[in-house]
Design a protein around this motif. Structure first.
Motif, mmCIF file in Angstrom:
data_model
loop_
_atom_site.group_PDB
_atom_site.id
_atom_site.type_symbol
_atom_site.label_atom_id
_atom_site.label_comp_id
_atom_site.label_asym_id
_atom_site.label_seq_id
_atom_site.Cartn_x
_atom_site.Cartn_y
_atom_site.Cartn_z
ATOM 1 N N CYS A 181 0.840 -1.219 0.000
ATOM 2 C CA CYS A 181 0.000 0.000 0.000
ATOM 3 C C CYS A 181 0.869 1.261 0.000
ATOM 4 N N TYR A 182 0.435 2.240 -0.759
ATOM 5 C CA TYR A 182 1.168 3.503 -0.868
ATOM 6 C C TYR A 182 0.223 4.664 -0.573
ATOM 7 N N GLU A 183 0.645 5.523 0.338
ATOM 8 C CA GLU A 183 -0.157 6.715 0.616
ATOM 9 C C GLU A 183 0.416 7.882 -0.175
ATOM 10 N N ILE A 184 -0.431 8.516 -0.957
ATOM 11 C CA ILE A 184 0.043 9.653 -1.776
ATOM 12 C C ILE A 184 0.326 10.819 -0.837
ATOM 13 N N PRO A 185 1.559 11.328 -0.861
ATOM 14 C CA PRO A 185 1.910 12.350 0.140
ATOM 15 C C PRO A 185 1.230 13.690 -0.121
ATOM 16 N N ARG A 186 1.245 14.473 0.937
ATOM 17 C CA ARG A 186 0.652 15.811 0.858
ATOM 18 C C ARG A 186 1.604 16.793 0.194
ATOM 19 N N GLY A 187 1.025 17.884 -0.287
ATOM 20 C CA GLY A 187 1.804 19.062 -0.642
ATOM 21 C C GLY A 187 2.526 19.020 -1.971
ATOM 22 N N ASP A 188 2.273 18.000 -2.794
ATOM 23 C CA ASP A 188 2.944 17.967 -4.094
ATOM 24 C C ASP A 188 1.932 18.340 -5.171
ATOM 25 N N LYS A 189 2.242 19.379 -5.918
ATOM 26 C CA LYS A 189 1.261 19.839 -6.916
ATOM 27 C C LYS A 189 1.074 18.817 -8.036
ATOM 28 N N ASP A 190 2.070 17.916 -8.185
ATOM 29 C CA ASP A 190 1.924 16.898 -9.244
ATOM 30 C C ASP A 190 0.764 15.949 -8.989
ATOM 31 N N THR A 191 0.352 15.857 -7.720
ATOM 32 C CA THR A 191 -0.738 14.926 -7.409
ATOM 33 C C THR A 191 -2.110 15.597 -7.498
ATOM 34 N N LYS A 192 -2.112 16.845 -7.904
ATOM 35 C CA LYS A 192 -3.403 17.511 -8.184
ATOM 36 C C LYS A 192 -3.697 17.311 -9.667
ATOM 37 N N VAL A 193 -4.820 16.688 -9.936
ATOM 38 C CA VAL A 193 -5.123 16.351 -11.324
ATOM 39 C C VAL A 193 -6.098 17.381 -11.885
ATOM 40 N N ALA A 194 -5.687 18.032 -12.944
ATOM 41 C CA ALA A 194 -6.510 19.072 -13.569
ATOM 42 C C ALA A 194 -7.792 18.453 -14.151
ATOM 43 N N PRO A 195 -8.807 19.290 -14.402
ATOM 44 C CA PRO A 195 -10.059 18.765 -14.957
ATOM 45 C C PRO A 195 -9.831 18.023 -16.269
ATOM 46 N N ARG A 196 -10.478 16.893 -16.418
ATOM 47 C CA ARG A 196 -10.414 16.088 -17.635
ATOM 48 C C ARG A 196 -8.966 15.804 -18.030
ATOM 49 N N SER A 197 -8.140 15.513 -17.037
ATOM 50 C CA SER A 197 -6.724 15.275 -17.306
ATOM 51 C C SER A 197 -6.270 13.970 -16.658
ATOM 52 N N HIS A 198 -5.027 13.608 -16.975
ATOM 53 C CA HIS A 198 -4.478 12.334 -16.520
ATOM 54 C C HIS A 198 -3.242 12.573 -15.651
ATOM 55 N N VAL A 199 -2.970 11.623 -14.759
ATOM 56 C CA VAL A 199 -1.707 11.644 -14.027
ATOM 57 C C VAL A 199 -1.099 10.240 -14.150
ATOM 58 N N VAL A 200 0.228 10.194 -14.373
ATOM 59 C CA VAL A 200 0.893 8.897 -14.558
ATOM 60 C C VAL A 200 1.752 8.602 -13.327
ATOM 61 N N PHE A 201 1.550 7.439 -12.739
ATOM 62 C CA PHE A 201 2.360 6.977 -11.607
ATOM 63 C C PHE A 201 3.319 5.898 -12.110
ATOM 64 N N PHE A 202 4.534 5.888 -11.557
ATOM 65 C CA PHE A 202 5.493 4.829 -11.883
ATOM 66 C C PHE A 202 5.498 3.811 -10.739
ATOM 67 N N ALA A 203 5.251 2.548 -11.087
ATOM 68 C CA ALA A 203 5.181 1.491 -10.057
ATOM 69 C C ALA A 203 6.552 0.818 -9.974
ATOM 70 N N ASP A 204 7.528 1.534 -9.395
ATOM 71 C CA ASP A 204 8.909 1.033 -9.369
ATOM 72 C C ASP A 204 9.414 0.789 -7.957
ATOM 73 N N GLY A 205 8.572 1.038 -6.959
ATOM 74 C CA GLY A 205 8.982 0.821 -5.574
ATOM 75 C C GLY A 205 10.033 1.804 -5.091
ATOM 76 N N ASN A 206 10.164 2.924 -5.739
ATOM 77 C CA ASN A 206 11.207 3.886 -5.387
ATOM 78 C C ASN A 206 10.581 5.231 -5.031
ATOM 79 N N THR A 207 10.066 5.339 -3.819
ATOM 80 C CA THR A 207 9.363 6.564 -3.417
ATOM 81 C C THR A 207 10.293 7.771 -3.316
ATOM 82 N N ALA A 208 11.585 7.509 -3.218
ATOM 83 C CA ALA A 208 12.538 8.622 -3.134
ATOM 84 C C ALA A 208 12.586 9.412 -4.439
ATOM 85 N N ALA A 209 12.090 8.794 -5.507
ATOM 86 C CA ALA A 209 12.140 9.472 -6.810
ATOM 87 C C ALA A 209 11.035 10.510 -6.973
#
Lengths: 342, 384
Positions: A109-137
């Motif tokens: 399980c992964y909790e999406i952290p607070r305060g990162d503007k990349d995790t705000k998804v604009a209307p009718r838009s997409h966000v891409v997550f990398f499933a690499d197990g490297n949260t430091a990235a």
């Protein structure tokens, strides 16, 4: 005393109703659109030559689509690779449980952290997550890996533990191919389970099976415009339809206010007929106020009326109402400073 | 000394390159002349000065030549003009203007004779006539819809719809709509005379009945519900229009109605006019499409006037002898309030100096405001 209690209860009831309405409106509006509408949209488990992350690495990735017309913040939502049982968590809040679970089992399980503007998804838009197990990235790199050759699942949980979406990735997904929704944002949850009928494998061989990280799976076209361009090239159909709608809307208004007018006429005849001439006004015994002549009072009234631009119930008639309010009932009186005895 | 001269000359050259003189093109000169012409029309001939002065000056602002990159121009993100322009692009200003229009409009003339609503509906044929013409000229349906709304003779509606359907044509459409609104006294009378006989122009209409306060209060409420159930896409305009009217007629929100109809409308009009004018930068404005838009706008106004007048004539065929309408009020179905109604009155005066048509014409005139907003909603629903 009874009257007082009754009045108090009435006031309380009214307050209750108002509070209930406010709560209902705000609750409903908060549920209208938002995190619960987010959807898994496309996934690639074996990425050898496709999308690269910000470090130039090929990593498995998946895409989430925001189908709403408002920005949706994903912070503190949870992404897991298996269903998390929240039915036996006792008194613990689902959010706290998931929080602890994500800390203890980052491989699940992964909790999406607070305060990162990349995790705000604009209307009718997409966000891409990398499933690499490297949260430091970065926030878009989740704490567990998606692996090729095995059946994998993805679960998206809201901050309060509600399941938002599920995706089951087939084990036989070929390398550099994606498993994608046929049309962006379709809800594919069926009783909380994944419904594969809306999903398809894409290999990028042509436009219809293009791999589209961060883009729409299905090309967005304004179908209305295409339709009218093709089938109504002269504009005749839209003209007839639209004029019909405009006429219908105004015709309805006409009928309604024609009826109101009839009702109003009847009422006016009964209660409020204007005197035909000044001579028709019946003489009254009322004495003029003070020493002012009638003309002066009429002139003052007219000036006041013009100055205040007051609307009366009928044009041409000026009504003076007695102000029955006292310091107990008038807001204006209550707000006035009371005289101070010296 | 030589070094100093070289330093000075290079600096002066750099400064020269930043000036408007160095960046000026023929397009800028033409547009500056257009802006000056608008200001002249407004000040000298009193043609819609409230609109043409801000738009005309906006054209001057938008066409001062400059070197891009310094966050100056209206199309440069982050510039002051760009921030103000977002109200036009995103469609914030037109509903606010509609709020003000609602707060200043007295619908009594319409409520006293509700059949005049149909005249307001008929005049909207100008919009769809222009739509068909625009398609014939090769515009795509969404662009044609945006251009056609000029026929509604309603600036805020034109800006609102073109911002949604064809943002790239919005500057030309807005300037065209406002220009023709100012030219209503020139365009409409010949059409009205052409389509009416002298006998028809002399028709006297009965004075309108008195309208109760209850009717005035119920109108914005039922008007909103009925029209928006038909055309929800017209909600931003119709919602604000009827809301403004309820503020006015409720009798308990006089202060809000005054603010909406005076200070707020004035502020929005100033910003809207100026930014629409400034959006007509020569590079964006002086195109073949603009010429087509002005041609189509003219046709839309003529067709709207014709359809209003002809509808009244048609309507008279079924009305009893004492209740016939004067066809000169048909032109007022376009929503240029109150200019179109004034023209009805002026034309009526020419043939009978004691025939006052103003209040009768106000009925279709305010119905035209509703009709054009509904038509815009329909187009947005179909093509948006």
């Amino acid at each position: 005393m009874a009257t007082f209690l009754f009045n108090t209860r009435l006031t309380m009831n009214r307050k209750g109703i108002i509070i209930t309405i406010f709560v209902a409106v705000f609750t409903l509006s908060s549920f209208a659109q938002g995190r619960k509408d987010l959807r898994f949209n496309e996934v690639m488990t074996q990425n050898d030559s496709n999308l690269v992350d910000q470090y130039g690495q090929h990593q498995p990735w998946f895409e989430i689509f925001n189908p709403t017309y408002g920005t949706v913040g994903m912070e503190q939502m949870f992404i897991a690779n298996r269903r998390i049982d929240l039915s036996n968590i006792g008194d613990q809040k689902p959010k706290d449980f998931l929080n602890d679970f994500a800390v203890k089992h980052p491989d699940v399980c992964y909790e999406i952290p607070r305060g990162d503007k990349d995790t705000k998804v604009a209307p009718r838009s997409h966000v891409v997550f990398f499933a690499d197990g490297n949260t430091a990235a970065g926030s878009l790199h989740i704490s567990f890996k998606l692996q090729a050759g095995r059946e994998d699942s993805l679960f998206l949980y809201d901050v309060n533990g509600d399941l938002v979406d599920v995706l089951a990735v087939p084990a036989n997904l070929p390398a550099n191919c994606t498993y994608a929704l046929i049309e962006d944002g379709i809800s594919c949850l069926s009783n909380g389970n994944f419904a594969p009928k809306f999903w398809t494998v894409r290999n990028g061989a042509n436009d219809d099976s293009a791999i589209t990280p961060g883009k729409f799976n299905k090309r967005v076209v304004n179908e209305n415009i295409e339709k009218f361009h093709k089938h109504d090239s002269t504009g005749g159909i839209i003209t007839v339809t639209a004029m019909g709608i405009v006429f219908s809307a105004l015709l309805l208004l006409f009928i309604l206010f024609y009826l109101f007018g009839l009702a109003n006429k009847a009422t006016q005849k009964e209660t409020n007929e204007m005197p035909a001439a000044l001579a028709d006004i019946p003489a009254t015994d009322a004495k003029p106020a003070g020493d002012q002549p009638d003309e002066a009072i009429a002139a003052i009234c007219l000036a006041l009326y013009q100055h205040l631009n007051a609307h009366d119930s009928e044009s041409g008639i000026l009504t003076f109402n007695r102000d029955d309010q006292t310091a107990w009932s008038s807001k204006a009186n209550l707000m006035r400073q009371l005289p101070i005895r010296k | 000394m030589v070094l100093l001269e070289s330093f000075l000359s290079s600096n002066l050259m750099q400064f020269w390159n930043f000036t408007g003189f160095a960046n000026c093109q023929w397009g800028n000169i033409i547009m500056l002349c257009v802006g000056l012409f608008f200001i002249y029309l407004a000040i000298k001939h009193d043609f819609e000065p409230m609109l043409l002065v801000p738009i005309g000056f906006g054209i001057l602002i938008g066409n001062i030549p400059f070197q891009p990159g310094n966050e100056i121009g209206i199309y440069e993100e982050g510039s002051v003009l760009n921030i103000l322009y977002q109200g036009v692009r995103q469609g914030w200003y037109p509903p606010l203007i509609f709020l003000g229009i609602g707060a200043m409009t007295d619908f009594s003339a319409l409520l006293a004779n509700p059949k005049l609503m149909l005249v307001g509906a008929a005049a909207q044929f100008g919009i769809f006539g222009a739509y068909m013409l625009a398609l014939a000229l090769g515009f795509m349906p969404d662009q044609a819809g945006a251009i056609a709304i000029i026929g509604g003779a309603d600036g805020p509606t034109a800006i609102f719809l073109s911002g949604k359907l064809a943002p790239n044509l919005m500057g030309a459409i807005a300037v065209c709509a406002y220009s023709y609104m100012a030219l209503v006294p020139v365009i409409q009378p010949p059409v009205m005379r052409l389509l009416t006989t002298k006998k028809e122009r002399l028709i006297r209409m009965k004075p309108a009945r008195k309208v109760s306060q209850n009717e005035k209060i119920l109108f914005p409420i039922f008007g909103l519900i009925l029209t928006c159930f038909f055309v929800p896409s017209g909600l931003p305009l119709l919602g604000m229009l009827f809301f403004g009217n309820l503020l006015r007629e409720s009798g308990v929100t006089t202060r809000l109605a005054k603010t909406a109809s005076n200070a707020m409308t004035d502020i929005v009009t100033i910003i809207l006019g100026m930014t629409v004018g400034a959006s007509t930068q020569a590079s964006e404005f002086l195109t073949k499409e603009t010429i087509f838009i002005f041609f189509l706008g003219f046709c839309a106004f003529v067709v709207a006037t014709m359809s209003g007048v002809l509808f009244v004539k048609l309507f008279n065929l079924i009305l009893p002898a004492g209740k016939k309408l004067n066809p000169l009020i048909g032109n007022a179905g376009v929503s240029a309030v109150p200019m179109a109604a004034r023209i009805s009155n002026d034309q009526g005066f020419k043939y009978d100096p004691s025939n006052y048509l103003l209040m009768h014409a106000m009925g279709p005139n305010v119905a035209g405001v509703i009709g054009s907003a509904v038509a815009a909603g329909v187009l947005l629903g179909f093509l948006g």
